[in-house]
Scaffold this motif. Structure first.
Motif, PDB file in Angstrom:
ATOM      1  N   THR A 155       8.293   4.588   1.187  1.00  0.00           N
ATOM      2  CA  THR A 155       6.770   3.453   2.278  1.00  0.00           C
ATOM      3  C   THR A 155       7.965   1.847   1.735  1.00  0.00           C
ATOM      4  O   THR A 155       6.810   0.850   1.904  1.00  0.00           O
ATOM      5  CB  THR A 155       5.742   3.604   0.699  1.00  0.00           C
ATOM      6  OG1 THR A 155       6.143   3.432  -0.580  1.00  0.00           O
ATOM      7  CG2 THR A 155       5.591   5.075   1.352  1.00  0.00           C
ATOM      8  N   LEU A 156       8.437   1.820   0.778  1.00  0.00           N
ATOM      9  CA  LEU A 156       8.864   0.011   0.472  1.00  0.00           C
ATOM     10  C   LEU A 156      10.042  -0.095   1.922  1.00  0.00           C
ATOM     11  O   LEU A 156      10.790  -1.515   1.934  1.00  0.00           O
ATOM     12  CB  LEU A 156       9.795   0.470  -0.681  1.00  0.00           C
ATOM     13  CG  LEU A 156       9.038   0.126  -2.002  1.00  0.00           C
ATOM     14  CD1 LEU A 156      10.232  -0.069  -2.929  1.00  0.00           C
ATOM     15  CD2 LEU A 156       7.725  -0.148  -2.040  1.00  0.00           C
ATOM     16  N   ALA A 166       4.449  -1.120  -4.705  1.00  0.00           N
ATOM     17  CA  ALA A 166       4.062  -0.864  -3.759  1.00  0.00           C
ATOM     18  C   ALA A 166       3.888  -2.164  -2.836  1.00  0.00           C
ATOM     19  O   ALA A 166       3.366  -2.168  -1.836  1.00  0.00           O
ATOM     20  CB  ALA A 166       2.557  -0.138  -4.023  1.00  0.00           C
ATOM     21  N   GLN A 193       2.869  10.382 -11.196  1.00  0.00           N
ATOM     22  CA  GLN A 193       4.083   9.766 -12.306  1.00  0.00           C
ATOM     23  C   GLN A 193       5.622  10.162 -11.377  1.00  0.00           C
ATOM     24  O   GLN A 193       5.174  10.363 -10.341  1.00  0.00           O
ATOM     25  CB  GLN A 193       3.935  10.745 -13.591  1.00  0.00           C
ATOM     26  CG  GLN A 193       3.765  12.210 -12.825  1.00  0.00           C
ATOM     27  CD  GLN A 193       4.079  13.162 -14.335  1.00  0.00           C
ATOM     28  OE1 GLN A 193       4.895  12.772 -15.045  1.00  0.00           O
ATOM     29  NE2 GLN A 193       4.049  14.546 -13.565  1.00  0.00           N
ATOM     30  N   TYR A 194       6.035  10.023 -11.542  1.00  0.00           N
ATOM     31  CA  TYR A 194       7.076   8.960 -10.590  1.00  0.00           C
ATOM     32  C   TYR A 194       7.460   8.275 -10.420  1.00  0.00           C
ATOM     33  O   TYR A 194       8.310   8.105  -9.012  1.00  0.00           O
ATOM     34  CB  TYR A 194       7.523  10.210 -10.087  1.00  0.00           C
ATOM     35  CG  TYR A 194       8.220  11.598 -11.546  1.00  0.00           C
ATOM     36  CD1 TYR A 194       9.001  11.345 -12.302  1.00  0.00           C
ATOM     37  CD2 TYR A 194       7.145  12.864 -11.613  1.00  0.00           C
ATOM     38  CE1 TYR A 194       9.059  12.557 -13.606  1.00  0.00           C
ATOM     39  CE2 TYR A 194       7.678  14.002 -12.092  1.00  0.00           C
ATOM     40  CZ  TYR A 194       8.364  13.640 -13.551  1.00  0.00           C
ATOM     41  OH  TYR A 194       8.401  14.913 -13.977  1.00  0.00           O
ATOM     42  N   SER A 195       6.610   7.249 -10.106  1.00  0.00           N
ATOM     43  CA  SER A 195       6.722   6.508  -8.952  1.00  0.00           C
ATOM     44  C   SER A 195       7.607   4.782  -9.014  1.00  0.00           C
ATOM     45  O   SER A 195       7.550   4.159  -7.903  1.00  0.00           O
ATOM     46  CB  SER A 195       5.063   5.555  -8.731  1.00  0.00           C
ATOM     47  OG  SER A 195       4.007   5.878  -8.582  1.00  0.00           O
ATOM     48  N   VAL A 196       8.341   5.025 -10.536  1.00  0.00           N
ATOM     49  CA  VAL A 196       8.879   4.009 -10.310  1.00  0.00           C
ATOM     50  C   VAL A 196      10.428   4.027 -10.370  1.00  0.00           C
ATOM     51  O   VAL A 196      10.260   5.514 -11.192  1.00  0.00           O
ATOM     52  CB  VAL A 196       8.763   2.628 -11.561  1.00  0.00           C
ATOM     53  CG1 VAL A 196       7.300   2.411 -10.890  1.00  0.00           C
ATOM     54  CG2 VAL A 196       8.126   3.749 -12.783  1.00  0.00           C
ATOM     55  N   LYS A 218       8.520   7.049  -2.488  1.00  0.00           N
ATOM     56  CA  LYS A 218       8.342   5.100  -2.942  1.00  0.00           C
ATOM     57  C   LYS A 218       9.118   4.521  -2.077  1.00  0.00           C
ATOM     58  O   LYS A 218       9.091   3.350  -1.595  1.00  0.00           O
ATOM     59  CB  LYS A 218       8.094   5.721  -4.152  1.00  0.00           C
ATOM     60  CG  LYS A 218       7.967   3.878  -5.079  1.00  0.00           C
ATOM     61  CD  LYS A 218       6.753   3.751  -5.046  1.00  0.00           C
ATOM     62  CE  LYS A 218       6.557   1.812  -5.564  1.00  0.00           C
ATOM     63  NZ  LYS A 218       5.221   2.544  -6.440  1.00  0.00           N
ATOM     64  N   ALA A 273       3.985  -0.322 -10.772  1.00  0.00           N
ATOM     65  CA  ALA A 273       3.866   0.670  -9.494  1.00  0.00           C
ATOM     66  C   ALA A 273       3.298   0.403  -8.665  1.00  0.00           C
ATOM     67  O   ALA A 273       3.533  -0.294  -7.453  1.00  0.00           O
ATOM     68  CB  ALA A 273       4.051   2.789  -9.647  1.00  0.00           C
ATOM     69  N   ILE A 274       2.000  -0.268  -8.872  1.00  0.00           N
ATOM     70  CA  ILE A 274       1.121  -1.401  -7.694  1.00  0.00           C
ATOM     71  C   ILE A 274       1.694  -2.662  -7.701  1.00  0.00           C
ATOM     72  O   ILE A 274       1.955  -2.768  -6.411  1.00  0.00           O
ATOM     73  CB  ILE A 274      -0.229  -0.888  -8.945  1.00  0.00           C
ATOM     74  CG1 ILE A 274      -0.626  -0.212  -8.464  1.00  0.00           C
ATOM     75  CG2 ILE A 274      -0.920  -1.963  -7.910  1.00  0.00           C
ATOM     76  CD1 ILE A 274      -2.099  -0.088  -9.788  1.00  0.00           C
ATOM     77  N   GLY A 296       1.694   1.995   1.517  1.00  0.00           N
ATOM     78  CA  GLY A 296       2.320   1.871   0.097  1.00  0.00           C
ATOM     79  C   GLY A 296       1.804   3.071  -0.489  1.00  0.00           C
ATOM     80  O   GLY A 296       0.466   3.682  -0.140  1.00  0.00           O
ATOM     81  N   ILE A 297       2.438   3.782  -1.254  1.00  0.00           N
ATOM     82  CA  ILE A 297       1.692   4.276  -1.936  1.00  0.00           C
ATOM     83  C   ILE A 297       1.743   4.659  -3.679  1.00  0.00           C
ATOM     84  O   ILE A 297       3.252   4.275  -5.047  1.00  0.00           O
ATOM     85  CB  ILE A 297       2.657   5.634  -1.928  1.00  0.00           C
ATOM     86  CG1 ILE A 297       1.870   7.322  -2.985  1.00  0.00           C
ATOM     87  CG2 ILE A 297       4.159   6.114  -1.870  1.00  0.00           C
ATOM     88  CD1 ILE A 297       0.820   7.915  -2.266  1.00  0.00           C
ATOM     89  N   VAL A 298       1.095   4.756  -4.643  1.00  0.00           N
ATOM     90  CA  VAL A 298       1.070   4.269  -5.937  1.00  0.00           C
ATOM     91  C   VAL A 298       0.718   6.013  -6.288  1.00  0.00           C
ATOM     92  O   VAL A 298       0.058   6.953  -6.402  1.00  0.00           O
ATOM     93  CB  VAL A 298       0.339   4.172  -6.746  1.00  0.00           C
ATOM     94  CG1 VAL A 298       0.897   3.889  -8.973  1.00  0.00           C
ATOM     95  CG2 VAL A 298       0.603   2.499  -7.092  1.00  0.00           C
ATOM     96  N   PHE A 299       1.962   6.954  -7.227  1.00  0.00           N
ATOM     97  CA  PHE A 299       2.019   8.643  -7.397  1.00  0.00           C
ATOM     98  C   PHE A 299       1.223   8.132  -9.360  1.00  0.00           C
ATOM     99  O   PHE A 299       1.109   8.096 -10.037  1.00  0.00           O
ATOM    100  CB  PHE A 299       2.522   9.158  -7.289  1.00  0.00           C
ATOM    101  CG  PHE A 299       3.415   9.569  -6.033  1.00  0.00           C
ATOM    102  CD1 PHE A 299       3.023  10.366  -5.338  1.00  0.00           C
ATOM    103  CD2 PHE A 299       4.631   9.433  -5.779  1.00  0.00           C
ATOM    104  CE1 PHE A 299       2.738  11.305  -4.219  1.00  0.00           C
ATOM    105  CE2 PHE A 299       5.089   9.289  -4.344  1.00  0.00           C
ATOM    106  CZ  PHE A 299       4.067   9.636  -3.786  1.00  0.00           C
TER     107      PHE A 299
END
Lengths: 248, 270
Positions: free
Chosen positions: B174-175, A152, A79-82, B171, A148-149, A74-77
């Protein structure tokens, strides 16, 4: 669980990472610090599978890491993560829908209700229950990162990669986010890699802290040598301070 | 005294200032028209508003002596049908081509050079080809509009697709999303407002192709009528028709903007 053996990464003549030898066990919380341009994010991208290694090996549970992103990582950036066109709830439900086969990943009927219930419980856990039907642009930066978390985590990854996730947040909000991340890490038995600029944050969160730096510099060709992990520290939170320099 | 670049009008003042040029142009028309008509009551170049109203009453509310149709309305309906069909085909094709080449590098490698070349063809020059191949009927006009604006919409959507932050695509992967899910759920919804915007921008070109096609080979339509009555110097018909086309263009633009705002509230916030 994750092993890098004599790993190198170049872009043409530009060496970014060199001679990285590390082993990471399940459940470790690793923070990556170092100056800008020292390959922290590149290392994260190698783990994510959007960049590929140039030499050596990088394995996950014995297998070479896939060359494209997948649900085990999984990844959280920052920004632009959602997804901006989905509400908070839709963002999390999409994480369930995307795990189904099919062309659209839309859920209908009972599976949809179940997914929404599951999502809402996770949304409450990250403290967004009041905002479940809002769009990301209506949320503050901290709330967006919480979303975002949550999103993920819904994919149930074994490894969670965080690329400066709190870099744009106020200090007060950061402290709340640290608590949240540590709680989720313990509850879900995750292995976390987190890139940060903030050394204090790195020591506070990680069970292990890696410092990326260039051990060799040729002043006539600054790009000839890459960065490596110059310090690999177990932080005091888990064990007594252990201070070891990895052999270059 | 503030610098000129810092001098901003109050909201009410802004409205008045915006209306001012319209009022000046209108006044200028009335004065010159009156002056010409005073000299020669049969002058056709700058007809009075009275004679325009008379001509339009004839066109819109009296059946034509020849066909029994209310010409103004049948012209409008024919033109809008052609424009609507052409633009709708172009929007659908442009969206499909744009997303496919924007999201899939393999398809982009095959079709992007073709798309670039196609978009450079001055498609009015193709009009004779269309008339030869498809005949002089409705089809050739609709196809002209579609051919004319599809490359523009496709290239715009292709660019917009590539502008979507790569973080979102990563993202989604990864989902666990597959390519189709990413296209349907991540790209397509975010491109719909961009498509509406691209359609708004291409409507001007659409009207141009429509009027050109109607002027050359047609038996009805707004463009046909304007070019027909030109033979009789009927400015009293031409000017209201041009005003009507302008009004229609304005209304479509306004409606599309409103629809986009209503359906995609998250769009403007970025």
């Amino acid at each position: 669980m994750i092993t890098a053996h004599n790993l190198w990464k170049h872009y043409g003549d530009h060496t970014v990472l060199e001679r990285i030898n590390v082993t990471v066990d399940e459940g470790e919380f690793i923070t990556l610090v170092g100056a800008s341009g020292c390959g922290k994010t590149t290392f994260l991208k190698l783990l994510l599978g959007v960049e590929s290694i140039s030499r050596g090996s990088l394995t996950l549970s014995g297998e070479p890491i896939a060359s494209e992103p997948g649900p085990d990582r999984g990844i959280v950036f920052q920004q632009y993560s959602v997804f901006p066109h989905m509400s908070v709830l839709e963002n999390v439900v999409a994480a369930i829908g995307f795990r189904q086969p099919g062309l659209t990943g839309f859920l209908f009927g009972q599976p949809k209700k179940d997914a929404e219930e599951l999502s809402l419980s996770l949304i409450s856990k990250v403290g967004l229950q009041a905002a479940a039907h809002k769009y990301p642009h209506e949320l503050s930066g901290g709330m967006r990162q919480r979303l975002a978390i949550a999103q993920a985590l819904m994919a149930k990854p074994k490894i969670l990669l965080l690329d400066e996730p709190f870099g744009a947040l106020d200090p007060g909000i950061r402290a709340d986010m640290h608590t949240l991340v540590l709680d989720l890490w313990r509850e879900n038995n995750l292995t976390v890699f987190m890139v940060t600029h903030d050394l204090k944050e790195g020591f506070h969160l990680g069970t292990r802290l890696w410092v990326f730096d260039k051990p060799r510099i040729d002043p006539h060709a600054p790009e000839a040598y890459g960065a490596t992990i110059t310090y690999d520290l177990s932080t005091s939170r888990n064990t007594d301070v252990a201070f070891s320099e990895t052999s270059p | 005294m503030k610098r000129l670049i810092n001098l901003t009008p109050a909201p009410a003042m802004k409205w008045l200032l915006g209306l001012l040029p319209f009022a000046v142009l209108l006044l200028l028309y009335v004065v010159t028209s009156d002056a010409r008509l005073a000299e020669n009551a049969a002058d056709k170049l700058l007809p009075s508003f009275g004679s325009m109203q008379e001509a339009m009453t004839r066109m819109a509310f009296e059946p034509s002596k020849r066909s029994g149709d209310y010409l103004f309305w049948t012209d409008t309906a024919s033109s809008l049908r052609r424009l609507g069909a052409g633009v709708a085909i172009a929007a659908v094709l442009g969206l499909i081509i744009g997303i496919a080449t924007g999201a899939l590098p393999m398809l982009s490698a095959v079709f992007s050079p073709l798309l670039t070349v196609t978009s450079l063809i001055p498609c009015l020059a193709l009009l004779p080809v269309l008339f030869i191949v498809l005949g002089l009927g409705e089809l050739s006009k609709v196809v002209l509009i579609a051919i004319g604006i599809t490359p523009f919409i496709a290239r715009d959507i292709q660019r917009r697709t590539r502008e979507i932050p790569v973080e979102q695509l990563i993202k989604a992967q990864t989902l666990g999303a597959n390519s189709a899910q990413i296209i349907c759920r991540v790209l397509l919804p975010q491109l719909m407002p961009k498509l509406i915007n691209a359609v708004r921008l291409s409507l001007g070109a659409g009207w141009l192709f429509l009027i050109a096609a109607e002027a050359i080979a047609s038996t009805d339509g707004l463009g046909y009528r304007i070019f027909l009555v030109r033979r009789y110097l009927s400015m009293d018909v031409i000017l209201p028709y041009v005003a009507w086309i302008t009004l229609l263009a304005f209304v479509f633009d306004y409606l599309l903007r409103r629809i986009s705002k209503r359906l995609y509230p998250w769009e403007l916030a970025e």
